[in-house]
Design an enzyme around this catalytic site. Structure first.
Site, PDB file in Angstrom:
ATOM      1  N   GLN A   1     112.569  90.466 -34.886  1.00 14.57           N
ATOM      2  CA  GLN A   1     112.157  90.598 -36.342  1.00 14.57           C
ATOM      3  C   GLN A   1     113.174  90.228 -37.192  1.00 14.57           C
ATOM      4  OE1 GLN A   1     109.035  90.986 -37.047  1.00 14.57           O
ATOM      5  NE2 GLN A   1     109.361  90.879 -39.417  1.00 14.57           N
TER       6      GLN A   1
ATOM      7  N   ASP B   1     108.344  82.341 -31.892  1.00 16.10           N
ATOM      8  CA  ASP B   1     108.206  82.253 -33.376  1.00 16.10           C
ATOM      9  C   ASP B   1     108.512  80.598 -33.680  1.00 16.10           C
ATOM     10  OD1 ASP B   1     108.200  84.544 -34.960  1.00 16.10           O
ATOM     11  OD2 ASP B   1     110.166  85.219 -34.178  1.00 16.10           O
TER      12      ASP B   1
ATOM     13  N   LYS C   1     102.082  94.021 -34.974  1.00 16.08           N
ATOM     14  CA  LYS C   1     102.163  93.013 -34.195  1.00 16.08           C
ATOM     15  C   LYS C   1     102.043  93.685 -32.672  1.00 16.08           C
ATOM     16  CE  LYS C   1     105.438  90.053 -36.473  1.00 16.08           C
ATOM     17  NZ  LYS C   1     106.629  89.534 -36.911  1.00 16.08           N
TER      18      LYS C   1
END
Ligand code: GUN
Length: 302
Positions: free
Chosen positions: A93, A116, A49
């Site tokens: 995460q 997200d 990422k």
């Protein structure tokens, strides 16, 4: 011959479409990625990422904390990032260490910075079809289907897995695209019969090569969201039925990735399928970048 749905190709197209939008922004987009603990798979995901952020000219901030970090400490980090004017997107995460209250952390991320799409406000927006950031992996699957001209309207879609990250939002996105959707899970009775009804079968359970010929209707579109790391040679032998080239690759690397669908049965039976690696995986990051550009545009009122 089944058509291979190439996630790397579609990722590159998505990133190319983003570049002019990034250049048009007064300030470059900023993404903060928070990693708690040392889960090897999460470390790999977070590194890619951050790498993609660099390639696109984003500001990226990688925040790593030890596994012993408390919920309160993580909430303080999120508060700081919420208040940071250079940051447009915040990604914590998953999975977090067990002692951390993950839901409390996700609830704390400003919904406008929730790239997200995991905040309850954004989950709700998806549910009722309002605009908002969509979870990256299922949204990537939708882009892939669209790119290859696979129309889902009126089709039976069966999703195996009911996670908040993939299974549930995948169901919502397919439903909004007018598919008839079934979500299966560990307590589903006669899983094979449910899967056999699928025009579009999505594997999202995290079990290596779990969906085999008995689950795949000939001609179905098979989408594999699983990324499972094999480290036992016996597993590789059983799944690939002693295929010498695959065993040689495993012997060279000492590990091999496999999805949730069987890597030989899926291409043999499907009309179209996503390989692992190189299918859905690359799209997750592309959609994260897309969500971050979108958040940045809204923040900078473009
Ligand atoms: N872990 C696995 N997939 C994801 C994802 O899309 N976002 C976050 N935050 N964690 C993940």
């Amino acid at each position: 011959m089944a058509q291979l749905l190439d996630g790397k190709l579609v990722r590159d197209e998505i990133l190319s479409e983003l570049r002019p939008r990034i250049l048009a922004l007064p300030r470059r987009p900023g993404l903060a990625v928070v990693l708690v603990g040392a889960d090897p798979a999460s470390e790999v995901y977070v590194s890619s990422k951050v790498k993609t952020c660099g390639e696109l000219g984003f500001l990226s901030e990688k925040i790593t904390r030890p596994a012993a970090t408390t919920t309160a400490e993580l909430l303080a980090i999120v508060d700081q990032l919420n208040a940071d004017p250079t940051i447009d997107g915040i990604l914590v995460q998953m999975p977090l260490p067990k002692h951390i209250d993950a839901q409390q952390v996700l609830n704390r991320i400003a919904p406008t910075k929730d790239v997200d799409g995991f905040h309850p406000v954004n989950v709700g927006r998806l549910s009722i079809g309002l605009p908002g950031p969509r979870p990256c992996t299922p949204n990537g699957v939708m882009r892939l289907l669209h790119r290859y001209g696979i129309d889902v309207a009126g089709k039976r879609a069966v999703i195996v897995g009911r996670s908040d990250i993939v299974g549930k939002p995948m169901a919502m996105l397919l439903l909004h695209a007018n598919a008839t959707v079934t979500i299966c899970h560990s307590r589903t009775a006669d899983l094979a019969a449910e899967c056999q009804r699928a025009d579009i079968l999505v594997g999202a359970i995290g079990r290596p090569a779990f969906l085999t010929a008995e689950h795949i209707r000939p001609g179905a579109v098979v989408i594999d969201v699983g990324i499972n790391r094999l480290t036992e040679r016996s597993q590789v032998e059983a799944i690939w039925r002693n295929e010498p080239a695959v065993l040689a690759e495993f012997d060279r690397k000492g590990k091999l990735l496999v999805g949730d669908t069987h890597p030989l049965d899926a291409p043999a039976l499907a009309s179209a399928w996503t390989p692992v690696p190189g299918g859905v995986g690359p799209l997750t990051i592309a959609m994260l970048m897309s969500n971050t550009v979108e958040a940045s545009e809204l923040r900078q009122a473009c």
